[in-house]
Enzyme design. Structure first.
Site, short mmCIF file in Angstrom:
data_model
loop_
_atom_site.label_atom_id
_atom_site.label_comp_id
_atom_site.label_asym_id
_atom_site.label_seq_id
_atom_site.Cartn_x
_atom_site.Cartn_y
_atom_site.Cartn_z
N GLU A 74 30.09 65.54 68.36
CA GLU A 74 30.70 66.84 68.17
C GLU A 74 31.60 66.88 66.93
O GLU A 74 32.51 67.69 66.84
CB GLU A 74 31.47 67.24 69.42
CG GLU A 74 30.53 67.43 70.61
CD GLU A 74 31.21 67.93 71.86
OE1 GLU A 74 30.65 68.85 72.48
OE2 GLU A 74 32.28 67.41 72.20
N TYR A 120 57.13 78.07 74.05
CA TYR A 120 56.52 76.85 73.53
C TYR A 120 55.03 77.00 73.26
O TYR A 120 54.51 76.42 72.31
CB TYR A 120 56.80 75.68 74.47
CG TYR A 120 58.27 75.35 74.47
CD1 TYR A 120 58.83 74.58 73.46
CD2 TYR A 120 59.11 75.89 75.44
CE1 TYR A 120 60.18 74.32 73.44
CE2 TYR A 120 60.47 75.64 75.41
CZ TYR A 120 61.00 74.85 74.41
OH TYR A 120 62.35 74.62 74.36
#
Length: 211
Positions: A74, A120
């Site tokens: 990949e 965050y």
């Protein structure tokens, strides 16, 4: 960092991800840009928990394999981020449980897979996009990522899992972890009344942290 230091860092952080369940078996792959050109990529069919630093694949600046074991099948996912998103220094692809589950749900918004429920996730991950399903190992997924024109540092591969880019390996790993933990929160809060950050709050975070 020297190439030897980068190899050691890949081994250390990959083992940490594996031991905490962010990858299982031989799933997941990681790449890091090498100073002066080229890339280190975890080998195909390797376990992130048991990497051999010397066996990590080395590719040149044109993505030709020049050392170590054969790279992940990949690798095109990684290449797409480096080529379409300036400043990318590392890419992390995991099959972490909750983010992968989001990639399988029919009601996940492909334009914004993770709502801004904490500062965050905005600071470290940004907007997460979904790209269409393709068979693992099919280079078309790289084309789908390029089609986002570098507008997202993190994507969910439909029915597959997350891919996250960062300025360096530590930043990419932290972002991948934040994505997974936020995906878990999304599942915990499904069906419950919840708050999201406002558009103004998101804009202020983006301005402050230069996303």
């Amino acid at each position: 960092m020297s190439q030897a230091e980068l190899r050691a860092q890949i081994v250390e952080l990959s083992r940490s991800l594996f031991e905490r369940g962010y990858s299982v078996g031989s799933s997941g792959n990681i790449s890091v840009a090498v100073e002066g050109g080229g890339f280190l990529v975890t080998p195909t069919n390797s376990c992130l928990g048991r990497l051999d630093a010397d066996a990590i694949s080395l590719l040149d600046a044109d993505w030709h394999h020049i050392g170590g074991d054969a790279p992940s099948k990949e690798v095109f996912l990684h290449r797409a981020f480096y080529e379409s998103r300036p400043g990318t220094g590392a890419v992390v692809h995991l099959h972490s449980t909750y983010a992968t589950a989001l990639s399988c749900l029919s009601d996940t918004d492909p334009a914004n897979c993770i709502p801004p429920i904490t500062p965050y996730v905005v600071m470290r991950v940004g907007t997460v996009r979904m790209v269409d399903y393709a068979m693992p190992g099919d280079p078309v997924t790289g084309d789908l990522i390029r089609g986002l024109d570098g507008q997202a540092a993190a994507v969910l591969l439909a029915n597959h899992g997350p891919v996250v880019a960062g300025a360096n390996l530590t930043a990419a790993v932290y972002a991948a972890e934040e994505l997974e933990e936020t995906a878990k929160l999304v599942f915990l809060m499904r069906g419950l009344a919840s708050r999201q950050l406002t558009a103004e709050q998101v804009a202020a975070l983006n301005a402050r942290f230069k996303r």
